[in-house]
Design an enzyme around this catalytic site. Structure first.
Site, short mmCIF file in Angstrom:
data_model
loop_
_atom_site.label_atom_id
_atom_site.label_comp_id
_atom_site.label_asym_id
_atom_site.label_seq_id
_atom_site.Cartn_x
_atom_site.Cartn_y
_atom_site.Cartn_z
N ARG A 236 -15.35 11.87 7.84
CA ARG A 236 -14.14 12.52 8.39
C ARG A 236 -13.67 13.64 7.47
O ARG A 236 -13.19 14.68 7.93
CB ARG A 236 -13.03 11.48 8.57
N HIS B 273 0.86 -1.18 0.00
CA HIS B 273 0.00 0.00 0.00
C HIS B 273 0.89 1.22 0.00
O HIS B 273 1.88 1.27 0.73
CB HIS B 273 -0.88 0.01 1.26
N SER C 250 -8.42 3.00 9.05
CA SER C 250 -8.96 3.13 7.71
C SER C 250 -8.09 2.35 6.71
O SER C 250 -8.59 1.53 5.93
CB SER C 250 -9.01 4.63 7.33
N LYS D 276 -8.72 -1.97 5.23
CA LYS D 276 -8.82 -2.33 3.80
C LYS D 276 -7.80 -3.42 3.47
O LYS D 276 -8.08 -4.35 2.71
CB LYS D 276 -8.60 -1.09 2.93
N ASP E 3 -15.54 1.84 6.34
CA ASP E 3 -14.52 2.84 6.04
C ASP E 3 -15.03 3.84 5.00
O ASP E 3 -14.76 5.04 5.10
CB ASP E 3 -13.23 2.18 5.54
N1 URA Z 1 -6.09 7.11 3.25
C1 URA Z 1 -7.04 6.26 3.70
O1 URA Z 1 -7.37 5.26 3.06
N2 URA Z 1 -7.63 6.55 4.87
C2 URA Z 1 -7.32 7.63 5.62
O2 URA Z 1 -7.89 7.82 6.68
C3 URA Z 1 -6.33 8.50 5.13
C4 URA Z 1 -5.73 8.20 3.92
#
Ligand code: URA
Length: 433
Positions: A168, A82, A183, A187, A161
């Site tokens: 957010r 990621h 978050s 994933k 999320d």
């Molecule tokens: N990227 C994400 O996937 N989530 C966040 O909270 C911030 C950046």
């Protein structure tokens, strides 16, 4: 259980129980808890933080809020990466086939670009015919067959999320380390890989502007990922300046192919070798130095490039596009931007260069915008280079010449000049295992 009591407890700085966190995530995902209470809780978390145990529970509850991919049939060989996002970041295109070549099972769900940052899905879609939407069955059978599949995020992965991130975003609660960690890691957990390498970027083009903030986030993500039972390494990499020379989707695919052809020894190659070595080390249970020799070996002998062809062909694209990059989308105009002074380039601000590429059509100002796969920027000069008035600084690639004046102005604002060469910047600041 009442949401009011959970908000009050966190407001007063106390740790929430597993049951309370689960109540919140389940209720909010189902639409039983209203946005105003969820935002109050996010703000309380923003100010009061969360313990490691709370963050692990929040991550797992969010991961379980939708579908979870079961990759257990591949044992400990599954590898995911990621990136926290940047400008010119085409590392997945390079690293994924390298690791697959070395026995890793690379499964990845990638995102689209927004604003100044690009997304891997947009880059892959610049390869004519490449399908980023595969059914779960297609995804798994391709992975079993060739050890690699990269697709866009599926419909029902971590719905908690999706809802919370959108909330957010409009309630000034994005910049909270436990919320960002949950978050991102939820994933990754739902996507099923046992091994995860996080490329945490810092600098002007990154989400985290300073090394201190990036280290805090990376340490937390590694700790929480391990707490969720995964093998996690974070590599902190520089995003003060764009990564590599090409910014824009098809242009980045071309640059990725150049790296896999093995005729580059530039900064992009070096970052990719570090990321691929960390992933290979996880998958094979060897140390990163040993893994690096293997990584360099599959670039040198051409097998990583062959794996890339096999991968894009499996996902519907013509592998000839990888052999002959002239078959990739190409803009009708490549406008040269010339230097108006002599001097050393001291900075090429990644955020502003990302914005210039977006203006040319390479990115989206809002989620609904479409993109031009051929648009973007090819940098001809880098920090540390001495330029003379009239030298070409970059080429602006576009299908729409009316975009050039604005893009050129933004590009020029990204450059700083000086009388002396700047200090060389660290490319990889730290690795946290
Ligand atoms: N990227 C994400 O996937 N989530 C966040 O909270 C911030 C950046």
């Amino acid at each position: 259980m009442r949401m009011f009591d959970i908000i009050e407890k966190k407001r007063d700085g106390k740790a929430l129980s597993d049951e309370e966190i689960e109540f919140f995530i389940k209720g909010y995902t189902k639409g039983e808890i209203p946005d105003y209470q969820a935002s109050a809780l996010c703000m309380a978390i923003f100010f009061r933080g969360m313990t490691e145990k709370e963050t692990v529970t929040l991550t797992m509850c969010m991961a379980r809020s939708g579908d979870m991919l079961d990759l257990s049939r591949f044992g400990n060989l599954t590898a995911d990466k990621h990136s926290t996002g940047g400008v010119g970041d085409k590392t997945t295109l390079i690293v994924a086939p390298i690791v697959a070549c070395l026995g890793g099972i690379v499964t990845k769900m990638s995102g689209r670009g927004l604003g100044h940052t690009g997304g891997t899905v947009d880059k892959l879609e610049a390869i004519p015919g490449y399908r980023t939407a595969l059914s779960e069955e297609e995804f798994l059978s391709q992975t079993e067959r060739i050890g690699i599949a990269v697709i866009g995020q599926t419909g029902n992965l971590t719905p908690a999320d999706k809802k919370l991130y959108a909330l957010r975003d409009v309630t000034a609660t994005v910049d909270s380390i436990p919320l960002i960690t949950a978050s991102i890691m939820s994933k990754k957990i739902a996507a099923g890989s046992k091994n995860i390498v996080l490329d945490v970027k810092y600098g002007s083009g990154a989400f985290m502007k300073t090394t201190e903030d990036a280290v805090k986030l990376a340490e937390n993500m590694v700790k929480i990922g391990k707490g969720c039972g995964r093998n996690v390494t974070a590599v902190l990499t520089n995003m003060e300046v764009p990564l590599g020379s090409n910014i824009g989707n098809a242009l980045e695919v071309k640059e990725a192919i150049d790296v896999l052809r093995g005729d580059q020894d530039d900064e992009l190659t070096r970052v990719c070798v570090v990321l691929a070595s960390e992933m290979t080390a996880q998958v094979k249970g060897i140390d990163a130095k040993e893994a690096e020799a293997l990584v360099r070996g599959v670039i040198k002998d051409g097998s990583a490039l062959e794996k890339m062809k096999e991968w894009v062909a499996a996902q519907g694209a013509d592998p000839l596009c990888i052999t002959d990059t002239e078959l990739l989308p190409s803009a009708p105009v490549a406008y040269p931007v010339l230097s108006d002074k002599d001097g050393y380039i001291t900075k090429t601000d990644a955020h502003l260069i990302g914005n210039a590429a977006m203006i040319l059509g390479a990115g989206r100002a809002s989620k609904e915008d479409s993109i031009d796969p051929s648009a973007g920027i090819v940098l001809k000069k880098k920090p540390g280079d001495y330029v003379k008035k009239g030298d070409v600084l970059c080429h602006l690639h576009t299908s729409d010449v009316s975009k050039i004046p604005d893009a050129e102005k933004t590009f020029r604002s990204a450059l700083s000049f000086g009388d002396t060469a700047p200090e060389k910047q660290e490319l990889v600041y730290k690795i946290i295992r």
